[in-house]
Design an enzyme around this catalytic site. Structure first.
Site, PDB file in Angstrom:
ATOM      1  N   ASP A   1      35.781  38.399  41.180  1.00 30.09           N
ATOM      2  CA  ASP A   1      36.736  39.274  41.877  1.00 30.09           C
ATOM      3  C   ASP A   1      37.426  40.232  40.913  1.00 30.09           C
ATOM      4  O   ASP A   1      38.528  40.684  41.165  1.00 30.09           O
ATOM      5  CB  ASP A   1      37.757  38.440  42.646  1.00 30.09           C
ATOM      6  CG  ASP A   1      38.625  37.584  41.740  1.00 30.09           C
ATOM      7  OD1 ASP A   1      38.190  37.264  40.615  1.00 30.09           O
ATOM      8  OD2 ASP A   1      39.731  37.216  42.150  1.00 30.09           O
ATOM      9  N   GLU A   2      36.760  40.565  39.818  1.00 31.79           N
ATOM     10  CA  GLU A   2      37.326  41.474  38.813  1.00 31.79           C
ATOM     11  C   GLU A   2      36.613  42.819  38.846  1.00 31.79           C
ATOM     12  O   GLU A   2      35.386  42.891  38.784  1.00 31.79           O
ATOM     13  CB  GLU A   2      37.201  40.873  37.421  1.00 31.79           C
ATOM     14  CG  GLU A   2      38.019  39.618  37.250  1.00 31.79           C
ATOM     15  CD  GLU A   2      37.885  39.038  35.862  1.00 31.79           C
ATOM     16  OE1 GLU A   2      38.880  38.483  35.372  1.00 31.79           O
ATOM     17  OE2 GLU A   2      36.796  39.135  35.263  1.00 31.79           O
TER      18      GLU A   2
END
Length: 183
Positions: A106-107
């Site tokens: 989720d980066e």
């Protein structure tokens, strides 16, 4: 004579086809299959060029807050929808001023030509808009860290990423719904 010509052209044609297939595979390896954003390697090459050409460039790191909870509560399809929505919002925000990438999980990451000419608040608002999913609305939140390359003693991408990462963790510590610029 035609047979001789065909025999000499056939290997060349094979190499051309092989080169085209290899080129498409390399290009697809530089794109995240879920979001369509650049992967780390594809984004890094673009970011390095942009930093060299634009002395006021800035690096942003974006991390979705409570993503694991969203995945665990609503399932992986909902998590994928959140990742795709985040990528779309980040890509739209960058527009022609920069480029976005997905580092993994989720980066996300972005590089823009000049942080002063883009509206960081608008990105924060966009990344916090609820996501319509099936018959419900999923709350999204993100922490953003940014670093203006011009403010670094040594203007390198690794240093800018490290400063943006530190700023992102400060933003996470402030309540997980904001942005922070490194100083």
């Amino acid at each position: 004579m035609d047979l001789q010509l065909a025999a000499s052209v056939a290997p060349l044609l094979g190499w051309v086809v092989h080169g085209g297939i290899l080129g498409r595979r390399l290009a697809s390896a530089r794109r995240d299959p879920l979001t369509g954003l650049h992967t780390r390697s594809g984004w890094t090459a673009r970011a390095d060029r942009l930093i060299r050409r634009h002395p006021r460039a800035a690096i942003l790191l974006v991390d979705l807050d409570r993503f694991k909870d969203l995945n665990d509560t609503h399932g992986h399809a909902a998590g994928d929808a959140a990742l795709i929505a985040t990528a779309d919002r980040l890509r739209a925000w960058c527009g022609r001023n920069g480029t976005a990438g997905r580092l993994g999980g989720d980066e996300f990451v972005a590089v823009v030509r000049d942080l002063a000419v883009v509206d960081l608040h608008r990105l924060t608002v966009a990344l916090h808009e609820p996501l319509p999913y099936e018959d419900r609305s999923l709350a999204l939140a993100a922490s953003i860290g940014s670093c203006s390359v011009a403010e670094l003693p040594v203007r390198t991408l690794p240093d800018a990423l490290a400063a943006a990462d530190a700023a992102m963790y400060v933003a996470k510590g402030r309540g997980r719904r904001g942005s922070r610029t490194s100083r």
